[in-house]
Design an enzyme around this catalytic site. Structure first.
Site, PDB file in Angstrom:
ATOM      1  N   ASP A  54       0.847  -1.201   0.000  1.00 58.24           N
ATOM      2  CA  ASP A  54       0.000   0.000   0.000  1.00 58.24           C
ATOM      3  C   ASP A  54       0.875   1.242   0.000  1.00 58.24           C
ATOM      4  OD1 ASP A  54      -2.969   1.060   0.801  1.00 58.24           O
ATOM      5  OD2 ASP A  54      -1.416   2.279   1.758  1.00 58.24           O
ATOM      6  N   TYR A  59       3.092   9.893  -0.499  1.00 59.77           N
ATOM      7  CA  TYR A  59       4.200   9.325   0.257  1.00 59.77           C
ATOM      8  C   TYR A  59       5.544   9.472  -0.463  1.00 59.77           C
ATOM      9  CZ  TYR A  59       0.259   6.912   2.531  1.00 59.77           C
ATOM     10  OH  TYR A  59      -0.917   6.601   3.145  1.00 59.77           O
ATOM     11  N   LYS A  84      -2.795   5.850  -4.241  1.00 61.06           N
ATOM     12  CA  LYS A  84      -3.903   6.765  -3.946  1.00 61.06           C
ATOM     13  C   LYS A  84      -3.736   8.096  -4.670  1.00 61.06           C
ATOM     14  CE  LYS A  84      -3.780   4.795   0.690  1.00 61.06           C
ATOM     15  NZ  LYS A  84      -2.342   4.477   0.758  1.00 61.06           N
ATOM     16  N   HIS A 117      -7.715   9.516  -1.902  1.00 61.54           N
ATOM     17  CA  HIS A 117      -7.030   9.492  -0.612  1.00 61.54           C
ATOM     18  C   HIS A 117      -7.790  10.206   0.501  1.00 61.54           C
ATOM     19  CE1 HIS A 117      -2.632   9.341   1.079  1.00 61.54           C
ATOM     20  NE2 HIS A 117      -3.512   8.987   1.996  1.00 61.54           N
TER      21      HIS A 117
END
Length: 288
Positions: A54, A59, A84, A117
């Site tokens: 994930d 990120y 996401k 997200h």
């Protein structure tokens, strides 16, 4: 959502998704701000049987994951890769563009799961509901074209899902939400199950807060396990697809050893009763 008995490619049980695919019930989460370790991801894939990764654009580690996956030697078809869409890319055309860019960074031709997200779109001059609807229409197209095998949302509450139900055609296949002993949104879990939306939980250790709670420490001693294993096993027994994150090889190994014991129902209820409503991550309740 019941966990299927048959194991996935990495011997982790899987959960059926309304898209016709099956998601491993345990995954490896990644994050920003020091939340990525190349050796840890490779070890998780090569040694621990993890097949569910994930990540997210936010990120900033999608391109790093491409290298780790390649180095692991695990075949693409044996992996479940989730990423996401960040709110800065919400909107019809920008969603499709962002999906292609994520695929490029990850080095894949398709995503197993693509999530919105966060429900707050932050687009000037448009309501969140309006932007979520046009974003979801783009997600539906990506799904219909096969670029995304499953599509879903993250941090969506019942109100957000109800609006999407009225505005769009395809029901989200997954809703990924904070879930741990202190934050067990059972009403939302029940709602998702009624609509055949797989509930996926992040922060299963409450960012470490659960690991020092006396009740969890006591149960860990009772079962001869670690507090982290108690939290993860509890989440999975509650039917939640669970994605703990760690950058340490030894912690990832620990987090994966949760399929050779069962927490008694009485003890599950004790853990269920620890809910106090606290968030250790984002709180979407103020977003309309």
């Amino acid at each position: 959502m019941a966990v299927a008995d048959r194991p996935g490619a990495g011997s982790v049980p899987v959960v059926p998704v309304a898209s016709g695919h099956s998601i491993p019930v345990l995954g490896l989460g990644t994050s920003h701000q020091g939340g990525y370790s190349h050796p840890a991801v490779v070890h998780a894939l090569q040694t621990c049987g993890i097949r569910h990764i994930d990540t997210a654009k936010r990120y900033s580690c999608e391109s790093l994951l491409q290298r780790a996956i390649r180095e692991s030697g695990v075949k693409r078809e044996d992996l479940w890769i989730t990423t996401k869409l960040w709110h800065s890319d919400c909107g019809y055309e920008s969603t499709k563009k962002a999906c292609l860019e994520s695929c490029e960074r990850l080095g894949v031709e398709y995503l197993d799961l693509y999530l919105i997200h966060w429900p707050d779109a932050q687009v000037p001059g448009k309501s969140n509901r309006e932007v979520r609807a046009e974003t979801w229409r783009a997600m539906e197209e990506l799904y219909e074209k096969g670029l995304c095998k499953s599509i879903g949302v993250s941090n969506f509450l019942i109100s957000h899902l109800e609006q999407l139900k009225e505005d769009c055609v395809i029901t989200p296949h997954v809703n990924q939400v904070e879930y741990h002993p202190f934050q067990r949104p059972q009403e939302l879990v029940d709602y998702c199950r009624r609509r055949d939306i797989v509930f996926e939980g992040y922060c299963p250790l409450a960012k470490g807060e659960a690991l020092t709670h006396p009740t969890i420490i006591q149960l860990a001693k009772k079962y001869g396990r670690t507090p982290a294993q108690i939290c993860i096993r509890w989440s999975i027994q509650n039917g939640i697809v669970t994605i703990p994150k760690s950058t340490k090889v030894e912690r990832i190994e620990e987090n994966c050893k949760v399929f050779d014991f069962t927490i008694a129902e009485d003890d599950v209820e004790i853990l269920n009763g620890m809910h106090d409503g606290r968030h250790v991550s984002w709180d979407p309740s103020f977003i309309v």
